[in-house]
Design a protein around this motif. Structure first.
Motif, PDB file in Angstrom:
ATOM      1  N   CYS A  39       0.820  -0.561   0.122  1.00  0.00           N
ATOM      2  CA  CYS A  39      -0.372  -0.200  -0.012  1.00  0.00           C
ATOM      3  C   CYS A  39       0.815   1.793   0.061  1.00  0.00           C
ATOM      4  CB  CYS A  39      -1.479   0.071   1.196  1.00  0.00           C
ATOM      5  SG  CYS A  39      -0.015  -0.113   3.198  1.00  0.00           S
ATOM      6  N   CYS A  44       3.550  -0.518   7.470  1.00  0.00           N
ATOM      7  CA  CYS A  44       3.148  -1.148   7.403  1.00  0.00           C
ATOM      8  C   CYS A  44       2.961  -2.286   7.020  1.00  0.00           C
ATOM      9  CB  CYS A  44       1.769  -0.886   5.905  1.00  0.00           C
ATOM     10  SG  CYS A  44       0.067  -2.419   6.106  1.00  0.00           S
ATOM     11  N   CYS A  46       2.809  -5.319   5.474  1.00  0.00           N
ATOM     12  CA  CYS A  46       3.270  -4.517   3.610  1.00  0.00           C
ATOM     13  C   CYS A  46       4.035  -5.042   3.171  1.00  0.00           C
ATOM     14  CB  CYS A  46       2.221  -4.752   3.168  1.00  0.00           C
ATOM     15  SG  CYS A  46       2.887  -2.730   2.704  1.00  0.00           S
ATOM     16  N   HIS A  52      -0.652  -7.335   0.679  1.00  0.00           N
ATOM     17  CA  HIS A  52      -2.446  -7.495   1.067  1.00  0.00           C
ATOM     18  C   HIS A  52      -2.578  -8.132   0.028  1.00  0.00           C
ATOM     19  CE1 HIS A  52      -2.109  -3.533   3.765  1.00  0.00           C
ATOM     20  NE2 HIS A  52      -1.183  -3.044   3.066  1.00  0.00           N
TER      21      HIS A  52
HETATM   22 ZN   LIG Z   1      -0.112  -2.418   3.605  1.00  0.00          ZN
END
Ligand SMILES: [Zn+2]
Length: 117
Positions: A39, A44, A46, A52
Motif C-alpha cells: 500500500c 505497514c 506489507c 495485502h
Molecule cells: Zn500495507
C-alpha cells in the motif's frame, strides 16, 4: 461422456441432463484473480513482505477486459457461482453432443428404412 447409439438411450441421457440444466443460484462466467500488493505506507506489514491480498473478477465485455473487486467475505459465494457456471457449461456441451447424436441416428434410421423398400 460416451454418447449412446440407440435413440431411446440418447433421449434418456438427454432427459436426465435437461433436468439438471437449472441454475442453483447465481452463475458467474468470470475468472478469479488473486493480487498481492503493497500500500506504500513504510510502517505497514506489507512493507516487510506480508503483502495485502486482494481478489478480483475479470471477464471480457465486447473484447475489453473488465474487472471487479471481490470482498473477502464474498469469496466463497463467488467461487460457488463460478462452479455453477462450469457445471452448466459442461451440461450444455453434453446436451448439444447428445442432440447431434439424435440427428445422426435419425439419418441412419431413414437410410435403413429406405434400404428396406
Ligand atoms: Zn500495507
Amino acid at each position: 461422456m460416451k454418447t449412446p447409439v440407440h435413440p431411446t438411450l440418447i433421449q434418456r441421457s438427454l432427459g436426465a441432463r435437461q433436468k439438471q440444466l437449472q441454475a442453483q443460484g447465481p452463475v458467474l462466467a468470470a475468472s478469479l484473480v488473486t493480487v498481492r500488493r503493497t500500500c506504500g505506507k513504510p510502517s505497514c506489514h506489507c512493507a516487510h513482505g506480508h503483502k495485502h491480498v486482494g481478489h478480483y473478477l475479470t471477464w471480457k465485455e465486447q473484447g475489453k477486459t473488465r474487472s471487479a473487486y471481490v470482498p473477502q467475505a464474498l469469496l466463497p459465494q463467488v467461487q460457488q457461482w463460478q462452479h455453477e457456471y462450469r457445471r452448466l457449461k459442461r451440461l450444455l456441451a453434453e446436451v448439444s453432443q447428445l442432440s447431434v447424436a439424435l440427428v445422426k441416428t435419425h439419418t441412419t434410421h431413414q437410410r435403413r428404412r429406405a434400404g428396406r423398400s
